[in-house]
Enzyme design. Structure first.
Site: not given
Ligand code: NAD
Ligand code: DAU
Length: 354
Positions: A132-134, A157, A161
């Site tokens: 992730t970019d975080e 988180y 990562k």
């Molecule tokens: P998600 O939470 O939707 O999915 C995670 C999956 O991992 C789920 O299916 C869960 O059952 C599985 N999982 C969790 N713990 C596990 C374990 N101990 N063993 C096996 N499986 C397990 O997550 P996502 O949003 O699809 O993100 C996927 C990946 O991409 C993550 O590594 C996250 O850090 C990264 N990522 C997400 C975003 C985003 O915006 N969502 C952006 C950048 C990177």
């Molecule tokens: O940047 C990549 C990341 O983006 C991934 O690595 C994470 O897995 C993914 O969950 C996401 O993280 P964020 O914290 O940016 O996403 P989230 O959707 O939780 O929140 C987006 C923005 O919105 C953040 O500034 C918090 C705000 N927010 C979120 C929720 C859930 C609100 O204002 N209200 C809310 O109820």
């Protein structure tokens, strides 16, 4: 089959798009989806491709070293794409230990299993770590994250990562494990769990519930259509250079409040509500502790080296997303109620080998 690949976390949001893409684009690959089916994992996300001949599902936990060893023996994987993780920042604040266990220890277990299985014969293998970019921390008003931006994670988180990224690089340098990494910005699109900003807002707008915006709402994220993330992963997996990291982003920054207002307007249009009606639901609430102000990705390395660019703009991506949630209310209700776990039991009971 030409290649056997392990995709972890394939029942989650991004993982399901990656699994679908690989199953359909590469019929001569065997795709093994390993997922623990936590609250975020949902096999309904893959219902349309679950019967494909080049697909297997394995329920298992990356925290379980013995299970991973046996899985590598069973399948002789040639590649791993690792997405399994605890992914929600708010949950990492209330339950940080789970993030260390899965994101750090789970990744180390997987690295160990791959390195042991591929010892001395890793030339044509690849371990792809999805991050992730975080990990780069928080930006001010200006600037972008590049691949050389120093790590500065600030939530449990992002710290977990960042730690996993370091372990992946350590395995590359110490054990010659062929690795590639990517760090991506915020994804949006179908099958996104409704705890995250966009699906949560869509869900609440539909139900005419309050729309909780954290703090002053001026926090900024760079949003990417999830299928564009999957296409970047495909490209990097096949063409990325060994040991390298690639940033992936949408070049699409939005302040949260502007984004939520836009969602309100599009949903009003799609639902046939009076223009402006859903904006009345916006409610400013207590801020997230340690909330990162701004993320923005410089994805020029990926563009210049491998020719990747996002395929659609946000307006189109969001309309598609909103429409998808309106067309799939059953999915949303199941996810929200946890009923998908019953779906799994009915589908897979007494059928471990699926
Ligand atoms: P998600 O939470 O939707 O999915 C995670 C999956 O991992 C789920 O299916 C869960 O059952 C599985 N999982 C969790 N713990 C596990 C374990 N101990 N063993 C096996 N499986 C397990 O997550 P996502 O949003 O699809 O993100 C996927 C990946 O991409 C993550 O590594 C996250 O850090 C990264 N990522 C997400 C975003 C985003 O915006 N969502 C952006 C950048 C990177
Ligand atoms: O940047 C990549 C990341 O983006 C991934 O690595 C994470 O897995 C993914 O969950 C996401 O993280 P964020 O914290 O940016 O996403 P989230 O959707 O939780 O929140 C987006 C923005 O919105 C953040 O500034 C918090 C705000 N927010 C979120 C929720 C859930 C609100 O204002 N209200 C809310 O109820």
């Amino acid at each position: 089959m030409k290649k056997t690949l392990l995709i972890t976390g394939g029942a989650g949001f991004i993982g399901s798009h990656v699994v679908r893409r690989f199953i359909t684009r590469y019929p001569d690959y065997l795709i093994v989806n390993l997922d623990a089916l936590t609250y975020a994992g949902n096999l309904e996300n893959l219902r349309d491709v679950a019967g494909a001949p080049n697909y297997r599902f394995e329920k298992g936990d990356i925290r379980d070293q013995a299970f991973l060893k046996a899985l590598f023996e069973k399948y002789a994987f040639e590649g791993v794409i690792h997405l399994a993780a605890e992914s929600h920042v708010d949950r990492s604040i209330s339950n940080p230990v789970a993030f260390v266990e899965t994101n750090v220890m789970g990744t180390v277990n997987l690295l160990h299993a791959a390195a042991q299985a591929w010892k001395g014969q890793s030339e044509d293998k690849r371990f792809y770590h999805v991050s992730t970019d975080e990990v780069y921390g928080s930006l001010g008003e200006e600037g972008f994250f590049t691949e050389t931006t120093p790590y500065d994670p600030r939530s449990p988180y992002s710290a977990s990562k960042a730690s996993s990224d370091h372990f992946v690089r350590a395995w590359h340098h110490t054990y010659d494990l062929p690795v590639v990494l990517s760090n991506c910005s915020n994804n949006y699109g179908p099958y996104h769990f409704p705890e995250k900003l966009i699906p949560l807002m869509i869900h609440n707008i539909r139900q005419q519930k309050a729309l909780p915006v954290y703090g002053d709402g001026k926090y900024t994220r760079d949003w990417l259509w999830v299928e564009d993330h999957a296409s970047a992963i495909d490209l990097i997996f096949h063409k990325g250079r060994n040991g390298e990291t690639y940033n992936i982003g949408g070049n699409n920054e939005w302040k949260n409040i502007d984004l939520v207002e836009k969602l309100c307007d599009i949903m009003d249009e799609l639902l046939g509500r009076t223009p402006g009606a859903s904006r009345q639901l916006i409610t400013f609430v207590k801020d997230r502790p340690g909330h990162d102000r701004r993320y923005a990705i410089d994805a020029s390395k990926l563009r210049d080296e491998l020719g990747w660019t996002p395929s659609i703009n946000f307006d189109e991506g969001f309309r598609r997303t909103a429409q998808w949630y309106l067309d799939n209310t059953e999915w949303l209700e199941h996810v929200a109620s946890g009923a998908y776990q019953q779906y799994y039991a009915e589908q897979y009971e007494n059928n471990d080998e699926r």
